[in-house]
Design a protein around this motif. Structure first.
Motif, PDB file in Angstrom:
ATOM      1  N   SER A  19     -46.628  22.045 -48.302  1.00 37.57           N
ATOM      2  CA  SER A  19     -45.446  21.654 -48.774  1.00 37.57           C
ATOM      3  C   SER A  19     -45.756  20.152 -49.726  1.00 37.57           C
ATOM      4  CB  SER A  19     -44.561  20.983 -47.619  1.00 37.57           C
ATOM      5  OG  SER A  19     -44.183  21.937 -46.735  1.00 37.57           O
ATOM      6  N   ILE A  20     -45.190  20.334 -50.951  1.00 35.31           N
ATOM      7  CA  ILE A  20     -45.578  19.357 -51.958  1.00 35.31           C
ATOM      8  C   ILE A  20     -44.313  18.735 -52.417  1.00 35.31           C
ATOM      9  CG2 ILE A  20     -46.800  18.650 -53.993  1.00 35.31           C
ATOM     10  CD1 ILE A  20     -48.422  21.055 -53.660  1.00 35.31           C
ATOM     11  N   ILE A  21     -44.181  17.514 -52.384  1.00 31.57           N
ATOM     12  CA  ILE A  21     -43.072  16.651 -52.785  1.00 31.57           C
ATOM     13  C   ILE A  21     -43.478  15.526 -53.871  1.00 31.57           C
ATOM     14  CG2 ILE A  21     -40.897  15.252 -52.288  1.00 31.57           C
ATOM     15  CD1 ILE A  21     -41.350  16.540 -49.651  1.00 31.57           C
ATOM     16  N   ASN A  22     -42.928  15.638 -54.788  1.00 32.71           N
ATOM     17  CA  ASN A  22     -43.172  14.740 -55.989  1.00 32.71           C
ATOM     18  C   ASN A  22     -42.323  13.700 -56.343  1.00 32.71           C
ATOM     19  OD1 ASN A  22     -45.719  16.161 -56.945  1.00 32.71           O
ATOM     20  ND2 ASN A  22     -44.138  17.759 -57.262  1.00 32.71           N
ATOM     21  N   CYS A  23     -42.924  12.347 -56.687  1.00 27.16           N
ATOM     22  CA  CYS A  23     -41.785  11.431 -57.231  1.00 27.16           C
ATOM     23  C   CYS A  23     -42.523  10.419 -58.154  1.00 27.16           C
ATOM     24  CB  CYS A  23     -41.867  10.295 -55.807  1.00 27.16           C
ATOM     25  SG  CYS A  23     -40.635  10.699 -54.618  1.00 27.16           S
ATOM     26  N   ALA A  24     -41.705  10.017 -59.139  1.00 27.50           N
ATOM     27  CA  ALA A  24     -42.068   9.345 -60.012  1.00 27.50           C
ATOM     28  C   ALA A  24     -41.308   8.177 -60.397  1.00 27.50           C
ATOM     29  CB  ALA A  24     -41.753  10.112 -61.438  1.00 27.50           C
ATOM     30  N   GLU A  56     -55.517   8.075 -53.029  1.00 24.68           N
ATOM     31  CA  GLU A  56     -55.321   8.988 -52.075  1.00 24.68           C
ATOM     32  C   GLU A  56     -55.428   8.215 -50.387  1.00 24.68           C
ATOM     33  OE1 GLU A  56     -56.474  13.269 -52.306  1.00 24.68           O
ATOM     34  OE2 GLU A  56     -57.647  12.670 -50.400  1.00 24.68           O
ATOM     35  N   LYS A  57     -54.331   8.942 -49.610  1.00 29.80           N
ATOM     36  CA  LYS A  57     -54.309   8.258 -48.301  1.00 29.80           C
ATOM     37  C   LYS A  57     -54.008   9.551 -47.288  1.00 29.80           C
ATOM     38  CE  LYS A  57     -52.573   4.685 -45.228  1.00 29.80           C
ATOM     39  NZ  LYS A  57     -51.979   3.634 -44.903  1.00 29.80           N
ATOM     40  N   ASN A  67     -50.990   8.498 -58.773  1.00 34.48           N
ATOM     41  CA  ASN A  67     -51.393   8.484 -60.224  1.00 34.48           C
ATOM     42  C   ASN A  67     -50.920   7.171 -60.792  1.00 34.48           C
ATOM     43  OD1 ASN A  67     -52.032   8.654 -62.762  1.00 34.48           O
ATOM     44  ND2 ASN A  67     -52.119  10.740 -62.616  1.00 34.48           N
ATOM     45  N   LYS A  68     -51.817   6.138 -60.622  1.00 34.66           N
ATOM     46  CA  LYS A  68     -50.914   4.766 -61.348  1.00 34.66           C
ATOM     47  C   LYS A  68     -50.789   5.123 -62.858  1.00 34.66           C
ATOM     48  CE  LYS A  68     -51.853  -0.120 -61.299  1.00 34.66           C
ATOM     49  NZ  LYS A  68     -52.783  -1.290 -60.836  1.00 34.66           N
ATOM     50  N   GLN A  72     -46.761   8.217 -60.960  1.00 31.16           N
ATOM     51  CA  GLN A  72     -46.309   9.432 -59.998  1.00 31.16           C
ATOM     52  C   GLN A  72     -46.995   9.247 -58.619  1.00 31.16           C
ATOM     53  OE1 GLN A  72     -47.057  12.737 -62.334  1.00 31.16           O
ATOM     54  NE2 GLN A  72     -45.178  12.524 -63.937  1.00 31.16           N
ATOM     55  N   PHE A  73     -46.565   9.850 -57.617  1.00 31.28           N
ATOM     56  CA  PHE A  73     -47.171   9.889 -56.339  1.00 31.28           C
ATOM     57  C   PHE A  73     -46.640  10.999 -55.762  1.00 31.28           C
ATOM     58  CE2 PHE A  73     -43.845   7.631 -53.699  1.00 31.28           C
ATOM     59  CZ  PHE A  73     -43.253   6.995 -54.528  1.00 31.28           C
ATOM     60  N   SER A  74     -47.209  11.737 -54.640  1.00 30.08           N
ATOM     61  CA  SER A  74     -46.748  12.994 -54.123  1.00 30.08           C
ATOM     62  C   SER A  74     -47.453  12.785 -52.654  1.00 30.08           C
ATOM     63  CB  SER A  74     -47.288  14.154 -55.023  1.00 30.08           C
ATOM     64  OG  SER A  74     -48.624  14.194 -55.010  1.00 30.08           O
ATOM     65  N   LEU A  75     -46.386  13.717 -52.219  1.00 24.23           N
ATOM     66  CA  LEU A  75     -46.658  14.082 -50.497  1.00 24.23           C
ATOM     67  C   LEU A  75     -47.098  15.286 -50.290  1.00 24.23           C
ATOM     68  CD1 LEU A  75     -46.357  12.823 -47.427  1.00 24.23           C
ATOM     69  CD2 LEU A  75     -44.228  13.669 -47.487  1.00 24.23           C
ATOM     70  N   HIS A  76     -48.250  15.404 -49.666  1.00 21.85           N
ATOM     71  CA  HIS A  76     -48.648  16.934 -49.381  1.00 21.85           C
ATOM     72  C   HIS A  76     -48.690  17.056 -47.781  1.00 21.85           C
ATOM     73  CE1 HIS A  76     -50.058  16.394 -53.452  1.00 21.85           C
ATOM     74  NE2 HIS A  76     -50.464  17.836 -53.235  1.00 21.85           N
ATOM     75  N   ILE A  77     -48.115  18.078 -47.389  1.00 23.56           N
ATOM     76  CA  ILE A  77     -48.159  18.450 -45.755  1.00 23.56           C
ATOM     77  C   ILE A  77     -48.716  19.675 -45.622  1.00 23.56           C
ATOM     78  CG2 ILE A  77     -46.520  18.591 -43.746  1.00 23.56           C
ATOM     79  CD1 ILE A  77     -44.322  17.287 -45.246  1.00 23.56           C
ATOM     80  N   MET A  78     -49.985  19.448 -45.078  1.00 23.44           N
ATOM     81  CA  MET A  78     -50.829  20.746 -45.069  1.00 23.44           C
ATOM     82  C   MET A  78     -50.378  21.264 -43.531  1.00 23.44           C
ATOM     83  SD  MET A  78     -52.678  19.977 -47.543  1.00 23.44           S
ATOM     84  CE  MET A  78     -53.957  21.144 -47.478  1.00 23.44           C
ATOM     85  N   ASP A  79     -50.571  22.655 -43.505  1.00 18.92           N
ATOM     86  CA  ASP A  79     -50.491  23.296 -42.340  1.00 18.92           C
ATOM     87  C   ASP A  79     -48.912  23.218 -41.883  1.00 18.92           C
ATOM     88  OD1 ASP A  79     -51.594  23.462 -38.864  1.00 18.92           O
ATOM     89  OD2 ASP A  79     -50.787  25.073 -40.334  1.00 18.92           O
ATOM     90  N   SER A  80     -47.928  23.016 -42.600  1.00 23.32           N
ATOM     91  CA  SER A  80     -46.509  22.871 -42.471  1.00 23.32           C
ATOM     92  C   SER A  80     -45.996  23.601 -41.306  1.00 23.32           C
ATOM     93  CB  SER A  80     -45.766  23.044 -43.540  1.00 23.32           C
ATOM     94  OG  SER A  80     -46.117  22.439 -44.793  1.00 23.32           O
ATOM     95  N   GLN A  81     -45.321  22.747 -40.571  1.00 15.20           N
ATOM     96  CA  GLN A  81     -44.901  23.542 -39.096  1.00 15.20           C
ATOM     97  C   GLN A  81     -43.285  23.308 -39.157  1.00 15.20           C
ATOM     98  OE1 GLN A  81     -47.001  24.854 -36.688  1.00 15.20           O
ATOM     99  NE2 GLN A  81     -48.522  24.628 -38.257  1.00 15.20           N
TER     100      GLN A  81
END
Lengths: 113, 113
Positions: A19-24, A56-57, A67-68, A72-81
């Protein structure tokens, strides 16, 4: 308050997917960028946060990419449940503003079994 | 972390009346915040409640409509005055720690009929 733009508004992902969610954001004075997770009937809960001095964290299945230069910054949720199904909010704040948060519009995530 | 209790958790009110929402924190905090979350929407900051001084309101929110009290470092109230159906929202109390991490109560779901 300065605006934080979030996309997409809703997201459907299959179990095990990413899951990928983006913000600016606009205000370059922002120096702390948290992500909140909210389940129906509950208040938002802090999920993970990042400062602009790192790109990255990662905490478990959750990763923030930052990305300064692009603001922009984004959230990645791996192996989404399925248990990840919730509304996710990005936010931003400035150090001298305490914990006064400017929120993005939110993303409603549904993870299908 | 901080444990935040909000009362009531929900209420149905007649238009023209007022409702006072209470927020109790399990530890002393300098700053407390009140947010509004309209149905299916993001969170918008109403005001910052500071102990020993008047609350600071964000653009679009006024003291006559949303009076706030902060009698001590663990308690605050938000009153929604002269309610109309447009005030139907979830109202959330938030406190901060270390000027970064913010904690939220479970919210008060208000319906004005």
């Amino acid at each position: 308050q300065q605006q934080v733009k979030q996309s997409p508004q809703s997201l459907i992902v299959q179990k095990g997917g990413i899951s990928i969610i983006n913000c600016a954001y606009e205000n370059t004075a922002f120096d702390y960028f948290p992500w909140y997770q909210q389940f129906p009937g509950k208040g938002p809960a802090l999920l993970i946060a990042i400062r602009p001095d790192v790109s990255e964290k990662k905490e478990g299945r959750f990763t923030i990419s930052f990305n300064k230069s692009a603001k922009q910054f984004s959230l990645h949720i791996m192996d989404s449940q399925p248990g990840d199904s919730a509304t996710y909010f990005c936010a931003a704040t400035m150090g001298d503003a305490g914990n006064m948060l400017t929120f993005g519009g939110g993303t409603r995530l549904m993870v299908k079994p | 972390s901080a444990v935040i209790s909000q009362k009531p958790s929900r209420d149905i009110c007649q238009r023209g009346t007022s409702l006072t929402i209470q927020c109790q924190v399990d530890s002393q905090v300098t700053m407390m915040f009140w947010y509004r979350q309209q149905p299916g929407q993001s969170l918008t900051l109403i005001a910052t409640a500071n102990q020993g001084s008047e609350a600071t309101y964000e653009s679009g929110f006024v003291i006559d409509k949303f009076p706030i009290s902060r009698p001590n470092l663990t308690f605050s109230t938000l009153t929604v005055s002269n309610m109309s159906p447009e005030d139907s929202s979830i109202y959330l109390c938030s406190v901060g720690r270390d000027f970064t991490e913010a904690f939220f109560g479970q919210g008060t779901r208000l319906t004005v009929v």
